[in-house]
Design a protein around this motif. Structure first.
Motif, PDB file in Angstrom:
ATOM      1  N   ASP A  26     -13.314   6.609   7.805  1.00  0.00           N
ATOM      2  CA  ASP A  26     -12.609   5.411   7.348  1.00  0.00           C
ATOM      3  C   ASP A  26     -13.542   4.573   6.479  1.00  0.00           C
ATOM      4  O   ASP A  26     -14.114   3.585   6.925  1.00  0.00           O
ATOM      5  CB  ASP A  26     -12.103   4.605   8.546  1.00  0.00           C
ATOM      6  N   LYS A  76      -4.679   6.570   0.910  1.00  0.00           N
ATOM      7  CA  LYS A  76      -3.979   5.278   1.019  1.00  0.00           C
ATOM      8  C   LYS A  76      -4.521   4.371  -0.080  1.00  0.00           C
ATOM      9  O   LYS A  76      -5.719   4.098  -0.124  1.00  0.00           O
ATOM     10  CB  LYS A  76      -4.212   4.670   2.395  1.00  0.00           C
ATOM     11  N   ARG A  80      -4.289   0.691  -2.234  1.00  0.00           N
ATOM     12  CA  ARG A  80      -3.856  -0.713  -2.195  1.00  0.00           C
ATOM     13  C   ARG A  80      -4.146  -1.328  -3.555  1.00  0.00           C
ATOM     14  O   ARG A  80      -5.237  -1.198  -4.094  1.00  0.00           O
ATOM     15  CB  ARG A  80      -4.581  -1.481  -1.090  1.00  0.00           C
ATOM     16  N   PRO A  91       0.845  -1.204   0.000  1.00  0.00           N
ATOM     17  CA  PRO A  91       0.000   0.000   0.000  1.00  0.00           C
ATOM     18  C   PRO A  91       0.877   1.250   0.000  1.00  0.00           C
ATOM     19  O   PRO A  91       1.952   1.261   0.592  1.00  0.00           O
ATOM     20  CB  PRO A  91      -0.787  -0.114   1.301  1.00  0.00           C
ATOM     21  N   PHE A  92       0.414   2.283  -0.693  1.00  0.00           N
ATOM     22  CA  PHE A  92       1.183   3.521  -0.753  1.00  0.00           C
ATOM     23  C   PHE A  92       0.249   4.720  -0.680  1.00  0.00           C
ATOM     24  O   PHE A  92      -0.951   4.603  -0.907  1.00  0.00           O
ATOM     25  CB  PHE A  92       2.068   3.574  -2.009  1.00  0.00           C
ATOM     26  N   ASP A  93       0.824   5.875  -0.337  1.00  0.00           N
ATOM     27  CA  ASP A  93       0.058   7.115  -0.219  1.00  0.00           C
ATOM     28  C   ASP A  93       0.118   7.891  -1.518  1.00  0.00           C
ATOM     29  O   ASP A  93       1.161   7.962  -2.174  1.00  0.00           O
ATOM     30  CB  ASP A  93       0.607   7.988   0.900  1.00  0.00           C
ATOM     31  N   SER A 121      -6.621   9.251   4.130  1.00  0.00           N
ATOM     32  CA  SER A 121      -5.858   9.074   5.361  1.00  0.00           C
ATOM     33  C   SER A 121      -5.646  10.388   6.110  1.00  0.00           C
ATOM     34  O   SER A 121      -5.648  10.400   7.334  1.00  0.00           O
ATOM     35  CB  SER A 121      -4.510   8.398   5.073  1.00  0.00           C
ATOM     36  N   THR A 122      -5.487  11.492   5.397  1.00  0.00           N
ATOM     37  CA  THR A 122      -5.304  12.792   6.053  1.00  0.00           C
ATOM     38  C   THR A 122      -5.971  13.883   5.229  1.00  0.00           C
ATOM     39  O   THR A 122      -6.073  13.773   4.006  1.00  0.00           O
ATOM     40  CB  THR A 122      -3.809  13.163   6.198  1.00  0.00           C
ATOM     41  N   LYS A 147      -8.583   4.831   0.412  1.00  0.00           N
ATOM     42  CA  LYS A 147      -9.143   5.436   1.625  1.00  0.00           C
ATOM     43  C   LYS A 147      -8.430   6.749   1.906  1.00  0.00           C
ATOM     44  O   LYS A 147      -7.218   6.864   1.716  1.00  0.00           O
ATOM     45  CB  LYS A 147      -8.984   4.502   2.823  1.00  0.00           C
ATOM     46  N   GLY A 186      -4.116  13.101   1.796  1.00  0.00           N
ATOM     47  CA  GLY A 186      -3.411  11.884   1.425  1.00  0.00           C
ATOM     48  C   GLY A 186      -4.403  10.750   1.312  1.00  0.00           C
ATOM     49  O   GLY A 186      -5.308  10.619   2.135  1.00  0.00           O
TER      50      GLY A 186
END
Length: 182
Positions: free
Chosen positions: A140, A177, A179, A32-34, A87-88, A85, A175
């Motif tokens: 979330d 996330k 996958r 997973p990456f941002d 994240s920030t 998703k 940000g």
């Protein structure tokens, strides 16, 4: 005989759990990456009521996840996308026409929008008193259907702390996330 069946059962469980770990590792070959998103946008703030929300025009994000996925691994594409998703999310003050700061916004809600998808609430901020930054609480939830296209946008709803009319320029930083799997 009981000891033999117990040993065989433990051995079988070890093999099954190891195989599951190997399969999961292979499927998550691309960890997973941002994907950050940041932009300066003008936000017209015209609130005569401190008890209702005022909606701002759509803010286009146009995030091309297919390109971001290929940057991380050219063997993958948007077809391998399994999860997106938030994240920030935060909003920073840049400038305003009449020197109004972000503490003029008491509560805020942010929605994501994409073609053929209903608007979805993704972040909220309540009781803001900070003049420079609003940090949002993110929801979330899975947002994959909003990012299968690069025609995605954000919508702000704000509730003012005092009646206000001004043009603010803010920096939105978020940000996501991501996958990806085979």
């Amino acid at each position: 005989m009981k000891k033999l069946s117990l040993i065989f059962g433990l051995f079988a469980m070890l093999i099954v759990s190891s195989c599951r770990d190997i399969v999961n590792t292979v499927l998550d070959a691309l960890p997973p990456f941002d994907v950050p998103f940041s932009t300066n946008v003008p936000v017209p703030l015209a609130a005569v009521s401190t008890t209702t929300y005022t909606r701002t025009p759509e803010i286009p994000m146009n995030i091309n996840l297919d390109a971001k996925i290929k940057e991380n691994n050219p063997n993958y594409s948007i077809n391998n996308l399994k999860s997106v998703k938030l994240s920030t999310l935060k909003v920073d003050f840049v400038s305003s026409t009449l020197d109004t700061r972000l503490n003029a916004i008491r509560n805020a809600r942010i929605y994501v929008k994409a073609p053929n998808q209903p608007e979805r609430l993704i972040a909220t901020a309540y009781d803001n008193t900070n003049p420079d930054t609003i940090t949002f609480t993110v929801v979330d939830e899975e947002l994959i259907n909003y990012f299968r296209t690069n025609e995605n946008s954000l919508i702000f709803e704000v509730m003012a702390s005092t009646p206000t009319a001004d043009q603010l320029t803010v920096r939105i930083s978020s940000g996501f996330k991501i996958r990806v799997q085979l």
